[in-house]
Write a protein that holds these residues in place. Structure first.
Motif, short mmCIF file in Angstrom:
data_model
loop_
_atom_site.label_atom_id
_atom_site.label_comp_id
_atom_site.label_asym_id
_atom_site.label_seq_id
_atom_site.Cartn_x
_atom_site.Cartn_y
_atom_site.Cartn_z
N ASP A 66 0.83 -1.21 0.00
CA ASP A 66 0.00 0.00 0.00
C ASP A 66 0.86 1.26 0.00
O ASP A 66 0.45 2.30 -0.54
CB ASP A 66 -0.98 -0.01 1.18
CG ASP A 66 -0.30 -0.20 2.53
OD1 ASP A 66 0.93 -0.37 2.58
OD2 ASP A 66 -1.03 -0.20 3.55
N GLU A 67 2.06 1.16 0.56
CA GLU A 67 3.00 2.29 0.56
C GLU A 67 3.46 2.60 -0.87
O GLU A 67 3.52 3.76 -1.29
CB GLU A 67 4.18 1.90 1.45
CG GLU A 67 5.12 2.99 1.83
CD GLU A 67 6.24 2.47 2.70
OE1 GLU A 67 7.27 3.16 2.78
OE2 GLU A 67 6.10 1.37 3.29
N VAL A 68 3.79 1.55 -1.62
CA VAL A 68 4.22 1.72 -3.01
C VAL A 68 3.10 2.34 -3.84
O VAL A 68 3.32 3.28 -4.61
CB VAL A 68 4.64 0.37 -3.61
CG1 VAL A 68 4.91 0.51 -5.10
CG2 VAL A 68 5.88 -0.16 -2.90
N GLU A 69 1.89 1.83 -3.68
CA GLU A 69 0.77 2.34 -4.46
C GLU A 69 0.46 3.80 -4.10
O GLU A 69 0.14 4.61 -4.99
CB GLU A 69 -0.46 1.46 -4.25
CG GLU A 69 -0.31 0.06 -4.84
CD GLU A 69 -1.51 -0.83 -4.56
OE1 GLU A 69 -2.60 -0.28 -4.30
OE2 GLU A 69 -1.37 -2.07 -4.60
N ALA A 70 0.57 4.15 -2.83
CA ALA A 70 0.31 5.53 -2.42
C ALA A 70 1.35 6.48 -3.01
O ALA A 70 1.03 7.61 -3.40
CB ALA A 70 0.30 5.63 -0.89
N ALA A 71 2.61 6.03 -3.07
CA ALA A 71 3.66 6.86 -3.66
C ALA A 71 3.37 7.14 -5.13
O ALA A 71 3.53 8.27 -5.61
CB ALA A 71 5.02 6.19 -3.50
N TRP A 72 2.93 6.11 -5.86
CA TRP A 72 2.56 6.31 -7.27
C TRP A 72 1.33 7.20 -7.40
O TRP A 72 1.22 7.99 -8.35
CB TRP A 72 2.31 4.97 -7.95
CG TRP A 72 3.56 4.25 -8.37
CD1 TRP A 72 3.97 3.02 -7.95
CD2 TRP A 72 4.55 4.71 -9.30
NE1 TRP A 72 5.16 2.69 -8.55
CE2 TRP A 72 5.53 3.69 -9.39
CE3 TRP A 72 4.69 5.86 -10.07
CZ2 TRP A 72 6.64 3.82 -10.21
CZ3 TRP A 72 5.81 5.99 -10.89
CH2 TRP A 72 6.76 4.98 -10.96
#
Length: 482
Positions: free
Chosen positions: A430-436
């Motif tokens: 979820d951290e990776v998706e939020a960054a994108w």
């Protein structure tokens, strides 16, 4: 001062892409150094897996050549090298077919810690994960390590996460960012949450602004074709600089636990405000008499991809309201340097007659090349003639202050964390998706506007427009220096 080495349990580590550049430059040398340090015994098994038709003996020769080239300890530790190479084996495998999987199954065991390092293109992640399960190679607690890029936008990142989630639980997935393995990066949390003198000041009442710089002297060189499809924003900001920003801005977690830390990092990303176009500067390095331009290196004379980016960001929460975060990264800059500079506010009034001020305390955290921390403080200039004030650094260079300490390199620490099952320094899905989710609108915006990157001279600090990014706010960038 020798550091305490905590041994890990016996493990099987399978490196898919085991003949590739990353394996030779980083993974194999990192494992060797941890072996020499006594962190694991000879009952560990390290298995390279790739398409090349090699025997186990030929793979050990490949690994030995890698150690000669990339591990300085090789000459001094010839006995350890022989013992380390004895642990290595190899399987020629077809990632998208059936070849080699039964042989790999015979070389691994679900009765011990299992780690599968996907040092391959993301397009192969699904095929590898599916076969690890269909051939019943991966046990229920197996760990899988994946390298960036974690997608090229939010949509592809979601698809990649969904692919991995078909076969592995989130607690089994280790998304590796080597920046998080650096000693100084980890010291950010120790510095903030382990020292009474800093945490009370870590807010908008006392901090004027924060600068995060990751500068490189090299160009894109042989990576031109790949880099031209990503650029500095995707290659550096969305992951490395984003992680540094999160660690410097996050709230104290309730406990030092992987999910507690990552929960607080996620809150920072979600609080990032959209960045206005005039707060973004993109650049490309020019040609010189002796070196090609970015477009020459990328073999794309009409490329609009940035080799440099600087931006002004804001975090919409109580702690950081009104404090700008200035990020910049680029190729072919003045020096190789990574630094986080926390610039405190100036005193409201100086009691010293004739003082020209303003003086600012600056906490500088150097990530490379000379890891360390210094604090700029204001003192009296030595000598007669009254109270003249100057700013001087209180310097802690780790290599000097902790001489003799066994300080593992980033990949050494991160691979051992995988074996231990510690996910604190790895990104969650979820951290990776939020960054994108934050990054995508910025990229889409400049593509829609057909923005052309500004040209800059190699060996400089970047485009002139990047200087104006701070000058408009009455501030200035810190010098880029090694």
């Amino acid at each position: 001062m020798a550091s305490r080495v905590i041994p890990v349990a016996p493990f099987d580590l399978v490196v898919f892409g085991g003949t590739g550049d990353l394996a030779k430059r980083k993974i194999i040398p990192a494992l060797f150094r941890r072996f020499v340090a006594g962190q694991f015994e000879e009952d560990a098994r390290i298995i390279g897996a790739a398409r090349a038709a090699l025997s186990g003996a030929e793979y050990r020769t490949l690994a030995e050549e890698a150690l000669k080239e990339f591990s300085a300890e090789y000459v001094e530790n010839s006995k350890e090298v022989a013992a380390f190479l004895h642990m290595l084996d190899y399987v020629s495998i077809d990632a998208t077919g059936d070849g080699g999987w039964e042989e790999l199954k015979a070389k691994t065991s679900t009765d011990r810690v299992q780690a599968f390092y996907f040092s391959v293109a993301p397009s192969l992640f699904g095929a590898l994960a599916e076969r690890l399960h269909s051939y019943q190679i991966a046990g229920p607690e197996a760990r899988v390590v994946v390298e960036k890029p974690f997608g090229r936008d939010q949509e592809t990142a979601k698809a990649l996460n969904a692919t991995l989630a078909e076969y592995f639980d989130e607690t089994q997935i280790y998304r590796i960012d080597h920046y998080l393995g650096k000693e100084t990066v980890q010291n950010l949390m120790a510095l903030r949450f382990g020292n009474m003198m800093f945490e009370p000041l870590w807010n908008n009442h006392y901090i004027d602004h924060i600068q995060i710089t990751v500068a490189e002297t090299v160009g894109v060189g042989g990576r031109g074709a790949y880099y031209d499809k990503s650029g500095a924003m995707r290659d550096m900001v969305q992951n490395h600089l984003m992680q540094l920003l999160c660690l410097i801005a996050m709230e104290p977690p309730a406990i030092y636990d992987a999910d507690a830390v990552r929960d607080e990092k996620l809150k920072v990303i979600r609080a990032l405000q959209p960045v206005a176009p005039h707060h973004i500067v993109r650049g490309q390095y020019e040609a010189t008499d002796t070196a090609p331009s970015y477009r020459d290196d990328a073999e794309n004379p009409r490329s609009f991809t940035e080799s440099f980016i600087a931006m002004r960001c804001e975090i919409a929460n109580w702690r950081w309201a009104g404090v700008p975060f200035y990020l910049r990264t680029g190729k072919k800059l003045r020096a190789r340097s990574s630094e986080i500079a926390v610039v405190f506010k100036a005193l409201g009034h100086s009691i010293f007659e004739g003082d020209t001020g303003p003086h600012r305390n600056i906490l500088s955290i150097r990530l490379q090349p000379n890891e360390g921390i210094d604090m700029t403080v204001t003192v009296k200039e030595p000598g007669p003639g009254g109270m003249r004030l100057i700013d001087v650094p209180l310097d802690l260079t780790f290599a000097e202050a902790m001489a003799g300490t066994d300080s593992p390199e980033a990949y050494e620490r991160l691979i051992m964390d995988v074996i231990r099952g510690n996910q604190t320094l790895f990104m969650r899905g979820d951290e990776v998706e939020a960054a994108w989710r934050w990054t995508d609108p910025l990229i889409n915006g400049w593509e829609a506007r057909n923005d052309v990157p500004k040209q800059y001279v190699p060996g400089s600090s970047g485009p002139e427009d990047a200087l104006m990014l701070l000058h408009r706010d009455g501030r200035r960038w810190r010098d880029i220096k090694a």
